[in-house]
Design a protein around this motif. Structure first.
Motif: not given
Length: 82
Positions: A20-25, A67-70, A75-76
């Motif tokens: 996933p893309k990093s948002h913020g930090k 990442w599991s919840r997402m 997908r991998i």
């Protein structure tokens, strides 16, 4: 010789599109954390027993859960199996 597991550059490049893309930090090093996740799961360890080379066990655990919840790992695995 180290018994730790580390993803290679080629493996990381193949997996990078699924992150996933990093948002913020900015995130902690993906290679280190993902290698830690693989190591813990492959060896049947508790998260707190992850070697310190992979970073704080809480970071490894949190990334795995998030990442599991997402659906990142699903997908991998689907891509690698296909």
């Amino acid at each position: 010789m180290s018994d730790l597991f580390w993803l290679t550059d080629d493996q990381m490049e193949r997996l990078r599109p699924f992150f996933p893309k990093s948002h913020g930090k900015p995130r902690v090093d993906d290679r280190r954390v993902l290698s830690g996740i693989v190591f813990v799961n492959r060896n049947g360890l508790r998260w707190r027993d992850a070697p310190v080379a992979y970073g704080p066990h809480k970071t490894i655990y949190n990334r795995f859960i998030r990442w599991s919840r997402m659906g990142v790992f699903n997908r991998i695995f689907a891509e690698l199996a296909g």
